[in-house]
Scaffold this active site. Structure first.
Site, PDB file in Angstrom:
ATOM      1  N   CYS A  77      46.589  33.624  42.278  1.00 48.42           N
ATOM      2  CA  CYS A  77      46.141  33.325  43.638  1.00 48.42           C
ATOM      3  C   CYS A  77      45.928  34.652  44.364  1.00 48.42           C
ATOM      4  CB  CYS A  77      47.237  32.507  44.321  1.00 48.42           C
ATOM      5  SG  CYS A  77      46.954  32.175  46.050  1.00 48.42           S
ATOM      6  N   CYS A 179      38.793  34.214  45.779  1.00 42.94           N
ATOM      7  CA  CYS A 179      39.802  33.141  45.782  1.00 42.94           C
ATOM      8  C   CYS A 179      39.609  32.389  44.473  1.00 42.94           C
ATOM      9  CB  CYS A 179      39.559  32.218  46.974  1.00 42.94           C
ATOM     10  SG  CYS A 179      40.438  30.636  46.889  1.00 42.94           S
TER      11      CYS A 179
HETATM   12  N1  DGL Z   1      43.513  29.949  45.118  1.00 44.68           N
HETATM   13  C1  DGL Z   1      43.994  30.765  46.138  1.00 44.68           C
HETATM   14  C2  DGL Z   1      43.407  32.145  46.196  1.00 44.68           C
HETATM   15  O1  DGL Z   1      43.029  32.655  45.174  1.00 44.68           O
HETATM   16  C3  DGL Z   1      44.382  30.210  47.451  1.00 44.68           C
HETATM   17  C4  DGL Z   1      43.606  29.148  48.106  1.00 44.68           C
HETATM   18  C5  DGL Z   1      44.402  28.682  49.285  1.00 44.68           C
HETATM   19  O2  DGL Z   1      45.449  28.072  49.036  1.00 44.68           O
HETATM   20  O3  DGL Z   1      44.008  28.966  50.418  1.00 44.68           O
HETATM   21  O4  DGL Z   1      43.356  32.756  47.227  1.00 44.68           O
END
Ligand code: DGL
Length: 247
Positions: A77, A179
């Site tokens: 993430c 993201c």
């Molecule tokens: N998948 C996540 C990222 O790479 C976070 C998305 C979220 O929960 O806002 O930032």
């Protein structure tokens, strides 16, 4: 004689479904490891939460993962990496690998480069220093406040027009998917901007493989992938789809 000790577990964490692409890439590179995926689908999107809230949620999940004595943990993430990786590394002794937006290859591609990211990542010091260092003076960061949440909720039936409406209307020659959720709609984003996208999946998987080093055992006939929190049915279904559609 071949060693037959049990393989070590590597834990993955993302707010939701975003980290499954990275899990897929890492599991492929390391058939000698078992993997456990943790997500927090109740609190996704993390990118719209405060720093303190993200840190406290991530610390809670790392506490759970630490109980498995993992060989390593991957923060799949960008938001949690940007907000918390230093504090997580201070707190836990196992190796922690994070993912960051692929600013360097995208900026090197040439032309105007746009980094799409969650509001938290977009405002983070870690991304601004990455852009300062590798952005070649031609890279701009734009927050997409509703995109991760839309993808999380509509993963099985995304609507292209709706996604177009959530993307910033700018001209670009390269787009960074900042993201992990955005990877699922890579083709739609490329169509909208009519340019290539760059994400950190392959680079992070290669880095993860390097950090793990040589395999500590030779036999491992069945690689176990467990889904231990969040929306387990959805995570398993998406993961199965990704493994069946490996290119
Ligand atoms: N998948 C996540 C990222 O790479 C976070 C998305 C979220 O929960 O806002 O930032």
């Amino acid at each position: 004689m071949e060693k037959s000790c049990p393989p070590s577990v590597v834990c993955f964490f993302d707010s939701g479904i975003g980290g499954l692409n990275l899990l897929n890439a890492c599991a492929r590179l390391r058939p000698d490891c078992d993997f456990a995926y943790f997500s927090d689908n109740d609190n996704v999107p993390y990118g719209n939460l405060s720093h303190d809230k993200i840190l406290s949620l991530a610390m809670g999940f790392f506490g759970k993962m630490a109980r498995l004595s993992p060989r390593a943990c991957v923060v799949a993430c960008n938001t949690v990496t940007a907000e918390c990786i230093d504090k997580l590394r201070q707190q836990f002794e196992f190796p922690i690998i994070g993912i960051q937006p692929a600013v360097k290859p995208a900026a090197a591609f040439g032309g105007r480069c746009i980094v799409l990211a969650t509001p938290a990542t977009a405002a983070s010091k870690s991304l601004s220093s990455l852009v300062e260092r590798y952005g070649r003076g031609n890279t701009e960061v734009i927050a997409c406040p509703e995109l991760a949440s839309y993808i999380e909720k509509n993963i099985f039936s995304p609507d292209k027009r709706r996604i177009f409406g959530l993307l910033p209307r700018v001209k670009a020659q390269a787009i960074v998917l900042g993201c992990t959720h955005y990877t699922y709609i890579k083709k739609t984003i490329e169509e909208f901007y009519n340019c290539p996208t760059f994400d950190g999946t392959a680079g992070t998987a290669a880095h993860f493989d390097k950090i793990l080093g040589k395999s500590d055992h030779l036999t491992h006939t069945y690689q176990k992938i467990s889904f231990l929190s969040g929306n387990i049915a959805v995570n398993s279904r998406i993961y199965r789809f990704l493994t069946e559609n490996r290119t």
